[in-house]
Enzyme design. Structure first.
Site, PDB file in Angstrom:
ATOM      1  N   CYS A  75       8.020   4.904  15.980  1.00 11.25           N
ATOM      2  CA  CYS A  75       7.099   5.393  17.001  1.00 11.25           C
ATOM      3  C   CYS A  75       5.768   5.741  16.345  1.00 11.25           C
ATOM      4  CB  CYS A  75       7.664   6.621  17.709  1.00 11.25           C
ATOM      5  SG  CYS A  75       9.224   6.332  18.564  1.00 11.25           S
ATOM      6  N   HIS A  82      11.276  -4.232   6.874  1.00  9.14           N
ATOM      7  CA  HIS A  82      11.716  -3.633   8.134  1.00  9.14           C
ATOM      8  C   HIS A  82      13.245  -3.540   8.209  1.00  9.14           C
ATOM      9  CE1 HIS A  82       7.629  -5.095   8.968  1.00  9.14           C
ATOM     10  NE2 HIS A  82       7.545  -4.018   9.694  1.00  9.14           N
ATOM     11  N   ASP A 141      -6.707  -3.759   5.648  1.00  6.99           N
ATOM     12  CA  ASP A 141      -5.597  -4.318   6.428  1.00  6.99           C
ATOM     13  C   ASP A 141      -6.040  -4.720   7.823  1.00  6.99           C
ATOM     14  OD1 ASP A 141      -3.783  -3.939   4.405  1.00  6.99           O
ATOM     15  OD2 ASP A 141      -3.074  -2.000   5.128  1.00  6.99           O
ATOM     16  N   CYS A 200       0.648  -9.032   9.286  1.00  7.36           N
ATOM     17  CA  CYS A 200       2.098  -9.174   9.397  1.00  7.36           C
ATOM     18  C   CYS A 200       2.471  -9.648  10.793  1.00  7.36           C
ATOM     19  CB  CYS A 200       2.813  -7.860   9.090  1.00  7.36           C
ATOM     20  SG  CYS A 200       2.219  -6.423   9.990  1.00  7.36           S
ATOM     21  N   GLY A 259       0.785  -1.234   0.000  1.00  7.68           N
ATOM     22  CA  GLY A 259       0.000   0.000   0.000  1.00  7.68           C
ATOM     23  C   GLY A 259       0.807   1.269   0.000  1.00  7.68           C
ATOM     24  N   SER A 260       1.577   1.500   1.040  1.00  2.00           N
ATOM     25  CA  SER A 260       2.259   2.783   1.175  1.00  2.00           C
ATOM     26  C   SER A 260       3.597   2.771   0.453  1.00  2.00           C
ATOM     27  CB  SER A 260       2.475   3.101   2.655  1.00  2.00           C
ATOM     28  OG  SER A 260       3.213   2.080   3.291  1.00  2.00           O
ATOM     29  N   GLU A 271      -2.830 -10.271  17.081  1.00  2.00           N
ATOM     30  CA  GLU A 271      -2.363  -9.553  18.269  1.00  2.00           C
ATOM     31  C   GLU A 271      -3.462  -9.385  19.313  1.00  2.00           C
ATOM     32  OE1 GLU A 271      -1.994  -4.804  18.725  1.00  2.00           O
ATOM     33  OE2 GLU A 271      -0.697  -5.701  17.220  1.00  2.00           O
TER      34      GLU A 271
END
Length: 773
Positions: free
Chosen positions: A530, A708, A613, A657, A446-447, A619
């Site tokens: 952050c 990452h 997404d 992810c 996406g980004s 989580e």
């Protein structure tokens, strides 16, 4: 009665850590400056807690990247591939450390980063330790000892914090078959002994062992390892005082185990699990101190002093004043630093601000509760009580919070609202006919990179330095460049790049009723990453379309398919600070209805591929398996509500992810997304095994490179990963994409990596064609 803190934010009140580390990686600042900034943050944190009156202040809670990685370095749990980094000329131990976290691609070396995953059910990510059969450990790094001594030199005797040995092993991953990582305890314990001996020699009094796995389901073998380990540590160090910290859930069936361990104090989380208190007290040894986790370490609402004082009074009556401590529920690394940094009343209005407490304020709340629970509470403390009562009453009665129209819509949801018109096989045929995509279709998550220029435009708009028309023109030009470049490298499904967006949750929250924001409420997600989580304070609705303008504009620039990009309801919930005055399921469903409206509007505007997404759905799982079914029921339903308003030929994607899917694969299938993209590169496609075993029916895009890390893999490496995927998933189901969005990467590495990715996909297609012919 004492107060303790379990950990304090390490990013710095102005994100000093992020800035200095990223400058260091870019070669713009010296190693010595990185160390100095770290020292400054530690000293400021200790002083804040000392000035507030915290009795037991933690040390070793600071980290340059991740506290689990700190322990791996400390224990010399360093995979062999990284030793070449430390041996390269001019590199330091810190360079080795960062290479483990981020990978390393210079000096003729090309080394992948270690795996990263979520810290229990938080949005914090840790670097996963790698374990090998008969692995040996030794004290490689003395950070914990050095920082205790550093604080001592300032006149502050801290409480060093260690991840407990069992939790550390359970956090890791066996990199060979044929052994159980928990058996490594016999090799690891001598290092703990070495550390504790050095701390004892420096006159440390209290040691904090974090053992959050005691709030999870444990097998009998692990329970026995807990007993043997702490018995051994107690016998070896009869003079040291141990506090055992548990958090994020209840002790439950581990209550008897935890209370039987020979420690001096036991900490429990009474925010996430207040119901465990009576059982813990019943089993607690007669001389064990109970640390009450009453101040919420994971949310930003002010503590309810009246409710907390009632609990403290009850426990004091049973245990006595000397056996009661007051603490946050968990480490405060999950909280922003200081509410006083929120000075812009147009961002955070005073009515809502008065309901909030960040880390610095939470530390003060802990100390105030101690004084209010004591016999000598002064006038100033009574004033603080009255102020707290007023803030909580005004929040409960505020007209900002409740919207009858939202509640009415929620009450009218039907089963049909959570179902597509037809099953996936029917939808797939219609989508193939319309979209006409090749095998191994390529796309991104996406980004695209948010450069300093892009971020500066947003800042200029907020300051009024440029008009909205000028800002929109700049975003249009950046979007045009991104679309044309994607066409040039021959991506199959394009994205508009999201240059108008700040954070994937914040952007939507800014446009939804019921959300508010901070200017400086940063918390650490991983490393120097952050985020500023939105604050959900009231009922949620969508006043107007949020993404249609930019998606439709991007689609107008190309004949290829443009993917609409949305964040799902569970992720928006999980990555926000959520109101605590109603069930999370209700709040999530409100978000789902708002996203549903956006999905329908995107389809109406001609966007036929829409990604919703949900990286946070795994989580959000409760830590106790017996609680999973209830959560998964409303979480999956929320996603389906958001996705089910469209026609069958509209293709719904989702992205996840850093998730382990083995135990929830049926629920992932129940989400019924047409395409799921997942992180798989760091695990070398291991995560696909469960999809293969389950015979997952829908389409899958396993990530072929790790975003990452700044490292750029070549196409051959991606082809190898795709061959592993192809071995377990049919060609017709596979997409090709990066692991995650590319917002945090630079353009140079992004372009090089995507060109390699497209090349890898074409090579896979050619191989299939050759086989057929």
């Amino acid at each position: 009665m004492l107060t303790q803190n379990l950990g304090y934010p390490r990013i710095g009140s102005q994100r000093e850590l992020k800035k200095v580390c990223e400058n260091y990686w870019a070669g713009k600042t010296a190693y010595s400056n990185v160390l100095q900034v770290g020292k400054n943050i530690r000293h400021e944190n200790w002083q804040i807690q000392k000035d507030a009156g915290i009795d037991l202040i933690p040390s070793n809670d600071f980290s340059f990247y991740d506290h689990v990685l700190d322990h791996s370095l400390m224990f010399s749990a360093i995979p062999q591939r990284y030793y070449d980094v430390i041996h390269s000329k001019g590199n330091t131990e810190l360079d080795l450390y960062f290479a483990m976290a981020r990978g390393y691609q210079k000096d003729g070396l090309d080394i992948t980063a270690m795996e990263m995953t979520k810290w229990f059910d938080t949005n914090y990510h840790y670097i996963v330790p790698e374990f090998y059969k008969d692995q040996q450990f030794k004290l490689f790094n003395t950070k914990i000892i050095d920082e205790f001594y550093e604080a001592k030199q300032l006149g502050i005797i801290t409480k060093p914090v260690l991840i407990g040995p069992i939790t550390y092993l359970l956090l890791g991953k066996e990199k060979q078959i044929g052994f159980d990582k928990i058996d490594l305890i016999k090799n690891l314990l001598p290092v703990y002994v070495d550390i504790l001996k050095k701390l004892q020699d420096l006159k440390a009094e209290w040691i904090q062992f974090d053992e959050p796995f005691l709030a999870l389901d444990l097998d009998e073998k692990t329970q026995q390892v807990y007993r043997d380990t702490y018995k051994y540590l107690r016998k070896t160090f009869p003079q040291l005082k141990f506090v055992l910290s548990t958090y994020f859930d209840r002790l439950g069936n581990n209550t008897e185990l935890a209370t039987s361990l020979p420690v001096d104090a036991l900490h429990i989380d009474l925010v996430r699990s207040p119901q465990q208190l009576n059982e813990v007290i019943t089993h607690l040894h007669a001389d064990t101190i109970l640390s009450l986790g009453l101040v919420d370490g994971r949310n930003i609402w002010k503590n309810d002093f009246e409710a907390s004082l009632a609990i403290i009074k009850k426990v004091k009556e049973k245990l006595g004043d000397e056996r009661v401590w007051i603490a946050p529920s968990c480490s405060l690394i999950h909280s922003p630093c200081d509410l006083k940094n929120e000075t812009n009343e147009t961002v955070l209005i005073p009515e809502i601000k008065q309901w909030l407490a960040f880390a610095k304020q939470k530390v003060s709340e802990i100390v105030t509760l101690k004084h209010l629970a004591g016999e000598n509470s002064g006038v100033s403390h009574q004033y603080q009580l009255a102020e707290n009562q007023y803030a909580n009453i005004t929040r409960r009665n505020s007209t900002l919070i409740h919207n009858p129209a939202v509640k009415d819509r929620l009450s009218k949801i039907t089963k049909a609202d959570a179902s597509r018109l037809n099953t996936f096989p029917v939808r797939k045929q219609l989508q193939q006919r319309l979209l006409n995509l090749p095998l191994f279709a390529t796309t991104t998550i996406g980004s695209f990179p948010q450069t300093k220029e892009v971020r500066s435009w947003r800042a200029q708009l907020k300051k009024g330095d440029i008009t909205e028309a000028e800002y929109n023109k700049l975003i249009e030009e950046e979007t045009q460049k991104a679309v044309k470049w994607q066409e040039k490298i021959d991506l199959d499904v394009l994205v508009h790049g999201e240059f108008e967006r700040n954070d994937m949750v914040e952007y939507f929250g800014e446009q939804l009723a019921g959300f508010t924001f901070t200017a400086n409420g940063w918390v650490q997600s991983y490393g120097t990453r952050c985020v500023k989580p939105p604050i959900i304070y009231g009922d949620i609705s969508r006043p107007e379309a949020m993404t249609v303008k930019w998606s439709a504009y991007a689609q107008s620039l190309t004949d290829k398919w443009m993917k609409g990009m949305l964040t799902g309801p569970v992720t928006i919930l999980q990555w926000s600070f959520v109101r605590n005055d109603q069930p999370r399921s209700e709040t999530c469903t409100q978000i789902a209805l708002a996203i549903r409206d956006e999905v329908v509007d995107l389809e109406t505007a001609g966007i036929k591929i829409i990604q919703i997404d949900e990286p946070a759905i795994r989580e959000g799982l409760p830590l106790r398996k017996q609680d999973w079914a209830a959560y998964l029921d409303w979480a999956v339903k929320a996603f389906r509500i958001s996705a089910s308003g469209v026609q069958d030929d509209t293709q719904i994607h989702t992205h996840m992810c850093y998730s382990e899917f083995n135990d929830i694969i049926q629920n992932i299938a129940d989400m019924d997304a047409d395409v799921i993209t997942i992180e798989t590169s760091r695990s070398q496609m291991e995560l696909l095994d469960v999809f293969a075993d389950f015979k997952y029916p829908n389409e899958i895009g396993p990530g072929v490179y790790d975003i990452h890390s700044p490292r750029v893999p070549n196409s051959a490496e991606m082809v190898d990963l795709l061959k592993k995927a192809k071995a377990v998933i049919p060609d017709q189901q596979l997409w090709v994409n990066p692991d995650c969005g590319l917002k945090t990467r630079g353009w140079d590495e992004t372009k090089r990596a995507l060109i390699e990715m497209v090349s890898a996909a074409k090579e896979m297609r050619a191989a299939v064609t050759e086989t057929i012919s």
